[in-house]
Design an enzyme around this catalytic site. Structure first.
Site, PDB file in Angstrom:
ATOM      1  N   HIS A  92      51.826 -22.278 -82.519  1.00  0.00           N
ATOM      2  CA  HIS A  92      53.063 -21.830 -81.861  1.00  0.00           C
ATOM      3  C   HIS A  92      52.777 -20.723 -80.845  1.00  0.00           C
ATOM      4  CE1 HIS A  92      56.259 -23.769 -84.293  1.00  0.00           C
ATOM      5  NE2 HIS A  92      55.324 -23.806 -85.232  1.00  0.00           N
ATOM      6  N   CYS A 143      54.242 -27.964 -82.097  1.00  0.00           N
ATOM      7  CA  CYS A 143      54.460 -28.254 -83.515  1.00  0.00           C
ATOM      8  C   CYS A 143      55.310 -29.516 -83.683  1.00  0.00           C
ATOM      9  CB  CYS A 143      55.059 -27.031 -84.208  1.00  0.00           C
ATOM     10  SG  CYS A 143      54.961 -27.128 -86.008  1.00  0.00           S
ATOM     11  N   GLU A 203      54.688 -19.495 -78.666  1.00  0.00           N
ATOM     12  CA  GLU A 203      55.850 -18.600 -78.489  1.00  0.00           C
ATOM     13  C   GLU A 203      55.873 -17.490 -79.548  1.00  0.00           C
ATOM     14  OE1 GLU A 203      55.894 -21.447 -79.920  1.00  0.00           O
ATOM     15  OE2 GLU A 203      57.393 -21.545 -81.529  1.00  0.00           O
TER      16      GLU A 203
END
Lengths: 232, 82
Positions: A203, A86, A205
């Site tokens: 993302h 990002c 994560e």
């Protein structure tokens, strides 16, 4: 093995990445403040998401010109893997480590939602755990994620197999409807020509544990760790 | 010598300008029909330089290295003595 997670003022996904690497994967990882310039003791780096420097000037523009990026460049020249997520992707394009630019979404609104991605290149240090054509679910959260490069740069990216992820529908079709932000050719993530720097807007994560709805993102970090182990 | 540089940074032609498009629509709501509206950012830089040419060269470098992103932007520099 140690992985650096680089923090700038305004970075806000750093601890999520740390949680995944340390607690989910049991990998030695450390938050590194951008003023700590030496990255020699690290085997790879993550530039996480957020709003470094409040997105002043352009998203990622200021962070890309901080001295720690010279240390990141050194890591890259040594063949170590670097992933930008990002805002981290924006930092990597702004620093010239990746091609293209991330412009404002075609509908200029902050988008925070799940997307389907197709893995178009598994021959990278970040996608070796996937099968080519896999459709995975990873969320996006951005307003400046519209990947832009001129037509000749896009052709080069395609020709060199540098497009790693594209936004698709759940069947794996990349079209205007499955393109959340207007990115050229639905591009969600690209890799550099030496194949050790990747940037992606979604993302991983936030999709690394089943309890979050998907753990597809975990394979990106696992692939990176596999790659570092082959270097050691 | 002290100089003032007005730098205008705009998206290259052909690039989508969602903010400009939204303003164009809002102008339409007010009864103003326009062909196009483009947004730009303006920076005023106050600097010392040895000469006009030196100042222009410095500001041009600033634009290339930071203020504009050459992949998506064009820029113009309007330079004057302070």
């Amino acid at each position: 093995m140690r992985i650096a997670i680089i923090q700038f003022g305004g970075t806000n996904c750093d601890r999520d990445v740390l949680h995944v690497l340390k607690n989910v994967m049991n990998v030695d990882a450390e938050l590194v403040w951008f003023k700590d310039k030496n990255l020699d003791c690290f085997d790879g780096a993550v530039i996480p998401g957020g709003f470094s420097y409040g997105d002043y000037l352009r998203a990622g523009a200021i962070a890309a010109r901080t001295p720690i990026m010279d240390s990141v460049r050194k890591m890259v020249s040594e063949g170590k893997p670097v992933i930008g997520i990002c805002n981290g992707f924006q930092v990597l394009t702004e620093s010239g480590l990746l091609d293209g630019a991330l412009a404002t979404n075609s509908y200029p609104k902050f988008l925070c939602k799940w997307t389907h991605l197709r893995v178009d290149n598994t021959d990278t240090p970040f996608t070796s755990r996937f099968e080519k054509g896999d459709v995975i679910q990873i969320p996006i959260a951005h307003k400046e994620g519209n990947f832009y490069a001129d037509q000749s740069a896009i052709s080069d990216l395609n020709k060199n197999n540098q497009v790693v992820f594209r936004y698709v529908d759940e069947d794996g079709t990349a079209d205007d409807e499955s393109n959340p932000n207007g990115s050229k050719e639905n591009i969600a993530g690209i890799i550099n020509s030496s194949r050790n720097v990747i940037g992606l807007m979604p993302h991983p994560e936030r999709a690394s544990e089943k309890v979050l709805g998907s753990d597809d993102g975990l394979k990106i970090f696992q692939s990176m760790v596999d790659y570092i182990q082959t270097l050691q | 010598m002290q100089y003032l540089a007005d730098v205008t940074v705009e998206l290259k032609s052909g690039m989508l300008d969602p903010e400009g498009n939204t303003i164009k629509r809002a102008l339409g709501h007010l009864g103003y029909e326009t062909n196009d509206v483009k947004t730009a950012k303006k920076f005023t830089i106050d600097l010392d330089a040895e000469s006009f040419d030196d100042a222009r060269q410095k500001v041009d470098e600033m634009c290339q290295k930071l203020i504009a992103n050459p992949i998506i932007h064009n820029y113009t520099i309007d330079l004057r003595e302070a």
